[in-house]
Design a protein around this motif. Structure first.
Motif, PDB file in Angstrom:
ATOM      1  N   PHE A 192      56.491 -38.911  73.176  1.00  0.00           N
ATOM      2  CA  PHE A 192      55.141 -39.288  72.771  1.00  0.00           C
ATOM      3  C   PHE A 192      54.188 -39.300  73.978  1.00  0.00           C
ATOM      4  CE2 PHE A 192      52.618 -43.371  72.657  1.00  0.00           C
ATOM      5  CZ  PHE A 192      51.483 -42.820  72.051  1.00  0.00           C
ATOM      6  N   PHE A 193      54.625 -39.893  75.088  1.00  0.00           N
ATOM      7  CA  PHE A 193      53.812 -40.008  76.306  1.00  0.00           C
ATOM      8  C   PHE A 193      53.426 -38.617  76.812  1.00  0.00           C
ATOM      9  CE2 PHE A 193      53.818 -42.475  80.653  1.00  0.00           C
ATOM     10  CZ  PHE A 193      52.458 -42.254  80.771  1.00  0.00           C
ATOM     11  N   SER A 232      41.936 -44.762  68.783  1.00  0.00           N
ATOM     12  CA  SER A 232      41.880 -43.841  67.654  1.00  0.00           C
ATOM     13  C   SER A 232      42.407 -42.467  68.056  1.00  0.00           C
ATOM     14  CB  SER A 232      40.434 -43.725  67.157  1.00  0.00           C
ATOM     15  OG  SER A 232      40.346 -42.827  66.077  1.00  0.00           O
ATOM     16  N   TRP A 233      42.020 -42.004  69.250  1.00  0.00           N
ATOM     17  CA  TRP A 233      42.550 -40.725  69.751  1.00  0.00           C
ATOM     18  C   TRP A 233      44.062 -40.803  69.906  1.00  0.00           C
ATOM     19  CZ3 TRP A 233      45.000 -40.693  74.585  1.00  0.00           C
ATOM     20  CH2 TRP A 233      45.557 -39.454  74.924  1.00  0.00           C
ATOM     21  N   LEU A 234      44.560 -41.899  70.507  1.00  0.00           N
ATOM     22  CA  LEU A 234      45.993 -42.037  70.772  1.00  0.00           C
ATOM     23  C   LEU A 234      46.787 -42.044  69.473  1.00  0.00           C
ATOM     24  CD1 LEU A 234      47.970 -42.467  73.170  1.00  0.00           C
ATOM     25  CD2 LEU A 234      47.796 -44.923  72.729  1.00  0.00           C
ATOM     26  N   ASP A 235      46.287 -42.753  68.456  1.00  0.00           N
ATOM     27  CA  ASP A 235      47.006 -42.845  67.185  1.00  0.00           C
ATOM     28  C   ASP A 235      47.033 -41.524  66.428  1.00  0.00           C
ATOM     29  OD1 ASP A 235      47.593 -45.454  67.672  1.00  0.00           O
ATOM     30  OD2 ASP A 235      46.207 -46.317  66.226  1.00  0.00           O
ATOM     31  N   ASN A 236      46.146 -40.615  66.796  1.00  0.00           N
ATOM     32  CA  ASN A 236      46.112 -39.310  66.128  1.00  0.00           C
ATOM     33  C   ASN A 236      46.904 -38.241  66.872  1.00  0.00           C
ATOM     34  OD1 ASN A 236      44.492 -39.581  63.684  1.00  0.00           O
ATOM     35  ND2 ASN A 236      42.852 -40.190  65.060  1.00  0.00           N
ATOM     36  N   THR A 237      47.521 -38.626  67.994  1.00  0.00           N
ATOM     37  CA  THR A 237      48.362 -37.662  68.698  1.00  0.00           C
ATOM     38  C   THR A 237      49.730 -37.578  68.016  1.00  0.00           C
ATOM     39  OG1 THR A 237      49.116 -39.358  70.253  1.00  0.00           O
ATOM     40  CG2 THR A 237      47.228 -38.033  70.922  1.00  0.00           C
ATOM     41  N   LYS A 238      50.406 -36.493  68.234  1.00  0.00           N
ATOM     42  CA  LYS A 238      51.709 -36.275  67.619  1.00  0.00           C
ATOM     43  C   LYS A 238      52.728 -37.293  68.135  1.00  0.00           C
ATOM     44  CE  LYS A 238      54.859 -32.459  66.474  1.00  0.00           C
ATOM     45  NZ  LYS A 238      55.197 -31.041  66.757  1.00  0.00           N
ATOM     46  N   HIS A 245      51.580 -49.461  72.080  1.00  0.00           N
ATOM     47  CA  HIS A 245      51.038 -50.808  72.261  1.00  0.00           C
ATOM     48  C   HIS A 245      50.993 -51.191  73.745  1.00  0.00           C
ATOM     49  CE1 HIS A 245      51.421 -51.204  67.927  1.00  0.00           C
ATOM     50  NE2 HIS A 245      52.675 -50.800  68.031  1.00  0.00           N
ATOM     51  N   ALA A 246      52.004 -50.745  74.496  1.00  0.00           N
ATOM     52  CA  ALA A 246      52.066 -51.080  75.919  1.00  0.00           C
ATOM     53  C   ALA A 246      50.896 -50.463  76.685  1.00  0.00           C
ATOM     54  CB  ALA A 246      53.399 -50.609  76.507  1.00  0.00           C
ATOM     55  N   ILE A 247      50.639 -49.169  76.458  1.00  0.00           N
ATOM     56  CA  ILE A 247      49.593 -48.504  77.240  1.00  0.00           C
ATOM     57  C   ILE A 247      48.211 -49.015  76.856  1.00  0.00           C
ATOM     58  CG2 ILE A 247      49.291 -46.516  75.687  1.00  0.00           C
ATOM     59  CD1 ILE A 247      49.285 -46.460  79.563  1.00  0.00           C
ATOM     60  N   ILE A 271      44.859 -49.864  64.206  1.00  0.00           N
ATOM     61  CA  ILE A 271      43.622 -50.270  64.882  1.00  0.00           C
ATOM     62  C   ILE A 271      43.005 -51.466  64.169  1.00  0.00           C
ATOM     63  CG2 ILE A 271      41.265 -49.551  65.454  1.00  0.00           C
ATOM     64  CD1 ILE A 271      42.337 -46.794  66.045  1.00  0.00           C
ATOM     65  N   LYS A 272      43.011 -51.456  62.838  1.00  0.00           N
ATOM     66  CA  LYS A 272      42.511 -52.610  62.077  1.00  0.00           C
ATOM     67  C   LYS A 272      43.331 -53.853  62.395  1.00  0.00           C
ATOM     68  CE  LYS A 272      39.247 -50.507  59.734  1.00  0.00           C
ATOM     69  NZ  LYS A 272      37.810 -50.813  60.000  1.00  0.00           N
ATOM     70  N   ILE A 273      44.637 -53.679  62.557  1.00  0.00           N
ATOM     71  CA  ILE A 273      45.509 -54.804  62.902  1.00  0.00           C
ATOM     72  C   ILE A 273      45.169 -55.328  64.295  1.00  0.00           C
ATOM     73  CG2 ILE A 273      47.904 -55.426  63.427  1.00  0.00           C
ATOM     74  CD1 ILE A 273      48.721 -53.500  61.150  1.00  0.00           C
ATOM     75  N   ASP A 274      44.972 -54.405  65.261  1.00  0.00           N
ATOM     76  CA  ASP A 274      44.615 -54.828  66.622  1.00  0.00           C
ATOM     77  C   ASP A 274      43.256 -55.543  66.641  1.00  0.00           C
ATOM     78  OD1 ASP A 274      46.835 -53.968  68.203  1.00  0.00           O
ATOM     79  OD2 ASP A 274      46.189 -51.905  67.938  1.00  0.00           O
ATOM     80  N   GLN A 275      42.321 -55.077  65.859  1.00  0.00           N
ATOM     81  CA  GLN A 275      41.015 -55.729  65.799  1.00  0.00           C
ATOM     82  C   GLN A 275      41.126 -57.110  65.148  1.00  0.00           C
ATOM     83  OE1 GLN A 275      38.875 -52.593  63.775  1.00  0.00           O
ATOM     84  NE2 GLN A 275      38.056 -51.759  65.692  1.00  0.00           N
ATOM     85  N   ALA A 276      41.982 -57.223  64.133  1.00  0.00           N
ATOM     86  CA  ALA A 276      42.210 -58.535  63.508  1.00  0.00           C
ATOM     87  C   ALA A 276      42.858 -59.498  64.502  1.00  0.00           C
ATOM     88  CB  ALA A 276      43.081 -58.374  62.263  1.00  0.00           C
ATOM     89  N   LEU A 277      43.788 -58.992  65.314  1.00  0.00           N
ATOM     90  CA  LEU A 277      44.419 -59.834  66.345  1.00  0.00           C
ATOM     91  C   LEU A 277      43.384 -60.357  67.332  1.00  0.00           C
ATOM     92  CD1 LEU A 277      47.657 -57.793  67.123  1.00  0.00           C
ATOM     93  CD2 LEU A 277      47.593 -60.163  66.352  1.00  0.00           C
ATOM     94  N   LEU A 278      42.438 -59.508  67.710  1.00  0.00           N
ATOM     95  CA  LEU A 278      41.383 -59.929  68.628  1.00  0.00           C
ATOM     96  C   LEU A 278      40.556 -61.049  68.007  1.00  0.00           C
ATOM     97  CD1 LEU A 278      40.100 -59.322  71.402  1.00  0.00           C
ATOM     98  CD2 LEU A 278      38.594 -57.689  70.245  1.00  0.00           C
TER      99      LEU A 278
END
Length: 569
Positions: free
Chosen positions: A147-148, A175-181, A190-192, A229-236
């Motif tokens: 993935f990296f 959003s870009w990262l989640d759309n990569t293969k 999540h780490a990066i 991303i919605k989950i990460d925004q909810a966490l914030l």
């Protein structure tokens, strides 16, 4: 973001990664240009398109074979990527010297001298990780690196000329990262994101944990749980709300984790719907505890009769997990609002627990109630509901100093208004309500602990928890549990047999004894783990072996034999 003082070291180091590598395409450790599109193309060719599926060989052995035909620069690039990959890991997950060796081994395949003294490779930075990543971060390492590499190949593609804009916009980057293969279900995703944008993302690499937190603590419109991303925004949003109430915290802090960490599905999970009461409640709560019904019933009886109970036992016997189940049995349903948890330590004081003066932003001091006084006030306002106050590591604190005049008030027959005493600082009368239960936990293998104060001992019942392997019921239940997690039955039985043999040796050692045995919780797989030989060996190497080396530091030859017996095929 989660507030860790030591995280500043790695977050400052990542600023160099952003500038030198992700923006300029240079190198972390040298003056060469390594983070370039041609180098990632080569990595894609030799690694992603040439996966080595040789059974039983380790990731590093396979990786060396895959990189044999690669250029020196490409090998050095992968070593720097390994630095990024392991940076977030706490010393519990991977020791700094292990991180440096992993990075150095890859670098030295290039036949360039490894810059061992580089500031970014210091023990201080490599040992400053904040996340216990679990063994899945190891077992899925080949997937995470795939993935990296694919993400970086896209990042450095010639047509992508707006890298700085993305690094200034965390949610666009995500959003870009989640759309990569290959991004789906990757822990490194999540780490990066946390490393690059710690003010926007949490230092949590488990997708399941993030979903649990949001499902339990989010307030507002329903969240699409398939959209990370919605989950990460909810966490914030959750962090902002809770920090106003509690100040800086981590989601794995015991007082926060108890709010979101779900128990086994075998216990009623209807958002606080009442259980059936009586034996049915106990029977439900006893599931997955690896202790039989009679023992669990005895624990409930002990705390009900005296209001105060301490669970003592070796590390890894599930004391915290069992404490929570006991609390729900007392309350009659699963309700964390009627519980609170604190962990004692050497610096914990009366001022933290009962009341004390605290500095204000204006520069003065203000008298504030401690956590236990506030808890008792909540319980007093709701006298028909049992309230359970859980104290982890109860024997780590100076108990007489922490409890002060409360030592008398916690006695079962002193839980009435007529026994109220005047508190030291506020001069107001105070008593512990009758509906408050105290549930402490004590690790019998901690050499640094003083004996528990005798004045406190006579006010608590003590119940001992042992490793599940000790009893026929515990062994059978533990094997059944591992099998339910897709482990082979013979493999699960082998874990029990070898741990029984090791624990017998520990119990018979005059310097150690039964209190230093090793519990079953070490072998409870996380949501992201699947029980396997590699998973088991990783636990032995990183958790059991260091413990044994500490127990028998003067007999290292015997210790290494014990470790070899544990992991032998």
């Amino acid at each position: 973001m989660a507030q860790y003082t030591k995280a500043k070291l790695i977050l400052d180091a990542v600023k160099q990664l952003k500038r030198r590598c992700l923006l300029e395409g240079d190198s972390l450790f040298t003056t060469r240009s390594l983070w370039t599109h041609p180098n990632f193309q080569e990595l894609h060719s030799v690694y992603v398109e040439n996966l080595d599926e040789t059974p039983k060989d380790s990731f590093m052995v396979k990786l060396e074979r895959q990189l044999q035909s690669a250029s020196s620069d490409t090998k050095c690039l992968l070593a720097e990527m390994s630095w990024v990959y392991h940076l977030i890991r706490s010393p519990i997950s991977m020791r700094p010297e292990t991180k440096q060796k992993r990075i150095a081994d890859i670098w030295e395949w290039s036949e360039h001298d490894f810059p061992r003294d580089h500031e970014l490779l210091s023990d201080a930075i490599l040992g400053a990780g904040v996340v216990n990543t679990g063994s899945a971060y190891n077992t899925n390492e080949w997937r995470e690196f795939r993935f990296f590499i694919v993400a970086m190949l896209d990042w450095f593609s010639p047509e992508r000329r707006e890298r700085k804009k993305f690094l200034d916009r965390p949610w666009d980057f995500a959003s870009w990262l989640d759309n990569t293969k290959f991004a789906k279900n990757r822990m490194f995703r999540h780490a990066i994101l946390w490393l690059l944008f710690p003010d926007n993302f949490e230092d949590i690499v488990s997708q399941q944990a993030k979903k649990q937190i949001v499902s339990r603590l989010h307030q507002g419109d329903k969240i699409d749980m398939s959209n990370m991303i919605k989950i990460d925004q909810a966490l914030l949003g959750i962090r902002g709300r809770l920090e106003k109430e509690r100040g800086p915290f981590g989601f794995y802090d015991p007082t926060i984790k108890i709010l979101w960490d779900r128990p086994s599905e075998n216990i009623d999970d209807n958002g606080g719907e009442p259980l059936q009461g009586g034996l049915d409640t106990i029977r439900q709560a006893q599931q997955d505890l690896f202790i039989d019904l009679d023992h669990f019933t005895s624990l409930i009886r002990s705390i009900k009769s005296g209001k105060n109970l301490i669970l003592q036992g070796p590390p890894g016997t599930g004391k915290t997990f069992i404490a929570r189940r006991i609390a729900w049995c007392l309350i009659g349903h699963k309700d964390n609002s009627s519980t609170d948890l604190v962990q004692f330590h050497q610096s914990y004081a009366y001022e933290d627990f009962v009341e004390g003066f605290r500095p204000t932003r204006a520069g003065g001091f203000e008298l504030k109630p401690g956590i236990f006084q506030r808890f008792c006030e909540r319980a007093r306002a709701n006298s028909n509901t049992p309230y359970v106050f859980i104290i982890d590591e109860i024997n780590r604190g100076n108990l007489s100093r922490i409890f002060g005049e409360l030592l008398m008030l916690i006695e079962n027959d002193k839980r009435r208004k007529e026994y109220a005493v005047t508190l030291t600082y506020s001069d107001k009368p105070f008593y512990v309500p009758d509906n408050v239960y105290l549930l402490g936990m004590m690790n019998t293998a901690d050499r640094s602990l003083a004996l528990v104060d005798y004045a406190l001992r006579r006010r608590f019942s003590f119940e001992t928890l042992n490793p599940a392997y000790e009893t026929e019921y515990g062994r059978d239940a533990f094997v059944k549990y591992l099998v339910s997690k897709k482990a082979d039955r013979a493999f699960a039985q082998r874990i029990c047999e070898r741990m029984v043999e090791l624990n017998e040796k520990i119990a018979n050692d005059k310097e150690l004894g039964r209190g230093f045995q090793i519990g079953h919780s070490y072998f409870i797989p996380s949501d992201d783990d699947a029980p396997s030989e590699e998973w088991y060996k990783h636990i032995v190497d990183t958790q059991i072996a260091p413990l044994l080396r500490e127990y028998w530091f003067d007999a290292m030859e015997d210790v290494e034999k014990d470790i070899a017996r544990l992991t032998a095929a």
